[in-house]
Design an enzyme around this catalytic site. Structure first.
Site, PDB file in Angstrom:
ATOM      1  N   TYR A   1     -15.484   1.083   9.118  1.00  0.00           N
ATOM      2  CA  TYR A   1     -14.027   1.208   9.155  1.00  0.00           C
ATOM      3  C   TYR A   1     -13.585   1.867  10.453  1.00  0.00           C
ATOM      4  O   TYR A   1     -12.670   1.381  11.136  1.00  0.00           O
ATOM      5  CB  TYR A   1     -13.550   2.025   7.957  1.00  0.00           C
TER       6      TYR A   1
ATOM      7  N   GLY B   1       0.810  -1.207   0.000  1.00  0.00           N
ATOM      8  CA  GLY B   1       0.000   0.000   0.000  1.00  0.00           C
ATOM      9  C   GLY B   1       0.844   1.259   0.000  1.00  0.00           C
ATOM     10  O   GLY B   1       2.078   1.216   0.010  1.00  0.00           O
TER      11      GLY B   1
ATOM     12  N   GLN C   1      -8.636  -3.170   5.333  1.00  0.00           N
ATOM     13  CA  GLN C   1      -9.552  -2.674   4.306  1.00  0.00           C
ATOM     14  C   GLN C   1      -9.722  -1.211   4.695  1.00  0.00           C
ATOM     15  O   GLN C   1     -10.447  -0.874   5.620  1.00  0.00           O
ATOM     16  CB  GLN C   1     -10.880  -3.425   4.352  1.00  0.00           C
ATOM     17  N   SER C   2      -9.048  -0.319   3.978  1.00  0.00           N
ATOM     18  CA  SER C   2      -8.886   1.049   4.467  1.00  0.00           C
ATOM     19  C   SER C   2      -9.754   2.084   3.763  1.00  0.00           C
ATOM     20  O   SER C   2      -9.594   3.281   4.009  1.00  0.00           O
ATOM     21  CB  SER C   2      -7.416   1.466   4.342  1.00  0.00           C
TER      22      SER C   2
ATOM     23  N   HIS D   1      -3.507  11.235   5.138  1.00  0.00           N
ATOM     24  CA  HIS D   1      -2.200  11.512   4.541  1.00  0.00           C
ATOM     25  C   HIS D   1      -2.174  10.895   3.145  1.00  0.00           C
ATOM     26  O   HIS D   1      -2.592   9.766   2.937  1.00  0.00           O
ATOM     27  CB  HIS D   1      -1.063  10.993   5.413  1.00  0.00           C
TER      28      HIS D   1
ATOM     29  N   PHE E   1      -9.566   6.918  -3.758  1.00  0.00           N
ATOM     30  CA  PHE E   1      -9.567   7.848  -2.635  1.00  0.00           C
ATOM     31  C   PHE E   1      -9.728   9.269  -3.176  1.00  0.00           C
ATOM     32  O   PHE E   1      -9.209   9.617  -4.236  1.00  0.00           O
ATOM     33  CB  PHE E   1      -8.285   7.715  -1.823  1.00  0.00           C
TER      34      PHE E   1
ATOM     35  N   SER F   1      -6.468   5.489  13.200  1.00  0.00           N
ATOM     36  CA  SER F   1      -6.977   6.434  12.209  1.00  0.00           C
ATOM     37  C   SER F   1      -7.778   7.553  12.851  1.00  0.00           C
ATOM     38  O   SER F   1      -8.464   7.356  13.862  1.00  0.00           O
ATOM     39  CB  SER F   1      -7.868   5.689  11.208  1.00  0.00           C
TER      40      SER F   1
ATOM     41  N   GLU G   1     -10.385   8.567  11.674  1.00  0.00           N
ATOM     42  CA  GLU G   1     -11.795   8.199  11.505  1.00  0.00           C
ATOM     43  C   GLU G   1     -12.394   7.666  12.801  1.00  0.00           C
ATOM     44  O   GLU G   1     -13.612   7.581  12.927  1.00  0.00           O
ATOM     45  CB  GLU G   1     -11.943   7.163  10.389  1.00  0.00           C
TER      46      GLU G   1
ATOM     47  N   ARG H   1      -0.926 -10.492   0.750  1.00  0.00           N
ATOM     48  CA  ARG H   1      -1.951 -11.507   0.542  1.00  0.00           C
ATOM     49  C   ARG H   1      -1.749 -12.193  -0.805  1.00  0.00           C
ATOM     50  O   ARG H   1      -1.427 -11.556  -1.799  1.00  0.00           O
ATOM     51  CB  ARG H   1      -3.341 -10.881   0.588  1.00  0.00           C
TER      52      ARG H   1
ATOM     53  N   ALA I   1      -1.802  -3.220   7.406  1.00  0.00           N
ATOM     54  CA  ALA I   1      -2.789  -3.900   6.561  1.00  0.00           C
ATOM     55  C   ALA I   1      -4.200  -3.622   7.054  1.00  0.00           C
ATOM     56  O   ALA I   1      -4.454  -3.599   8.259  1.00  0.00           O
ATOM     57  CB  ALA I   1      -2.524  -5.404   6.548  1.00  0.00           C
TER      58      ALA I   1
END
Length: 354
Positions: free
Chosen positions: A171, A27, A106-107, A201, A210, A148, A150, A49, A104
């Site tokens: 998330y 990522g 699911q972002s 970021h 994104f 995060s 979030e 993965r 890692a």
């Protein structure tokens, strides 16, 4: 990609090389962190993965089998999944890393509404699988958890390490679980485990779905006559945007601290999505209002109105400050997308979301 970087020479002979494990190495953050650690002489092991196609584009430029330490590549990749605790334990026991960076997940926030169970399993429960693997094998390492902004969700800004959490997406909820399980393992088992609460970021390596990369790529394509309009959702959301290479340095600094504790990384700035559109399109002498159209499909079921961080603790304890602020960040990303178009003669398609 237009960015290039090469790993530094191996550590001086006679000096023990640190080993680091990075989950999510393919990522945005993982690739920049791998570069940073290699430049510091680390031996880096990335967990990826297994999939039907390779997704190593962000790290291909730093994978050099000739750059070795004790006969092994200084960057090594291993198939692993946060859903498989036994595999994590096996690899960690073999590698014996000094530092583990869990990036890692699911972002993608919007995707988490569509796949809440998968998001909870990978982004949330995956963290405890990794921590438990470390505990069960008795590995003495330092652990970084990618938390995060979030997690703050609906809590009014500014937000710092003492701000209560109020997540507004699956998330965000999963990240809150990861945050608390990391603290629990630190307090229950004496592990050197820290949470890096990172605000948004970005970089030219950001996945194309994104919002920031969607904007800068569209600006480049519109300027090149390859796209007519950009369809967007909420333009009034306020965010604290920083530059990913700055933030991975902060991650590393957290694991070099004397005591394990949690840190916010941010820029202490507040800009709307509309502001980022303006910065990006102005870079190419375009009026964004002529090209942006509203599409309700891009709205979230529950919105996070404002995320604005306070990095005072990181500055005081770690000596960390952001070097790139949002107006310059938008320019960096637009310039990269323009260069990509010019080099390829066609739009660069990156379907990665992590």
């Amino acid at each position: 990609m237009t960015e290039t970087s090469a790993p530094a020479a191996p550590a001086t002979t006679g000096v023990t090389t640190k080993k680091a494990v990075i989950t999510g190495i393919t990522g945005q953050d993982g690739s920049y962190l791998a570069e940073l650690l290699l430049s510091k002489g680390y031996e880096v092991h990335g967990f990826v993965r297994r999939a039907s196609t390779f997704n190593t584009g962000r790290i291909d430029h730093i994978y050099d089998p000739e750059a070795t330490h004790d006969g092994s590549p200084r960057l090594q990749l291993h198939f692993a999944d946060l859903a498989d605790g036994s595999r994590l334990a096996t690899l960690l026991a073999e590698i014996q890393p000094d530092e583990v960076y869990n990036l890692a997940a699911q972002s993608h926030v919007r995707v988490s509404f569509d796949e809440p169970e998968y998001t909870g399993d990978t982004t949330g429960i995956g963290t405890v699988r990794l921590l438990e693997a470390i505990r069960q094998i008795g590995l003495h390492c330092r652990f970084y958890q990618a938390s995060s902004s979030e997690m703050f969700g609906a809590t009014p800004p500014p937000q710092n390490e003492e701000t209560p959490f109020y997540p507004r997406s699956p998330y965000g909820v999963a990240k809150v679980y990861s945050y608390w399980i990391t603290r629990n393992y630190r307090e229950a088992y004496g592990m050197f485990a820290v949470n890096g609460i990172l605000f948004n970021h970005e970089s030219p390596r950001r996945g194309g779905t994104f919002v920031t990369r969607k904007i800068t790529r569209a600006a480049a394509r519109i300027a090149a006559g390859q796209q007519d309009f950009l369809y967007m959702g909420n333009l009034d959301a306020v965010r604290d945007w920083g530059y990913a290479p700055d933030y991975v340095e902060g991650m590393w600094r957290m694991l070099q601290a004397e005591e394990p504790t949690d840190f916010v990384l941010a820029t202490n700035t507040a800009y709307t999505v509309k502001d980022f559109l303006q910065f990006s399109f102005e870079r190419l002498d375009l009026d964004w209002e002529k090209y942006v159209k509203f599409d309700e499909r891009y709205l979230r079921p529950t919105e996070v109105d404002a995320l604005i961080g306070d990095y005072a603790k990181a500055e005081s304890v770690l000596g960390w400050t952001p070097k790139v602020l949002p107006p310059r960040l938008a320019q960096i990303m637009v310039d990269s997308d323009v260069a990509e178009l010019e080099a390829s003669g066609k739009p660069y398609i990156d379907t990665a979301e992590v």
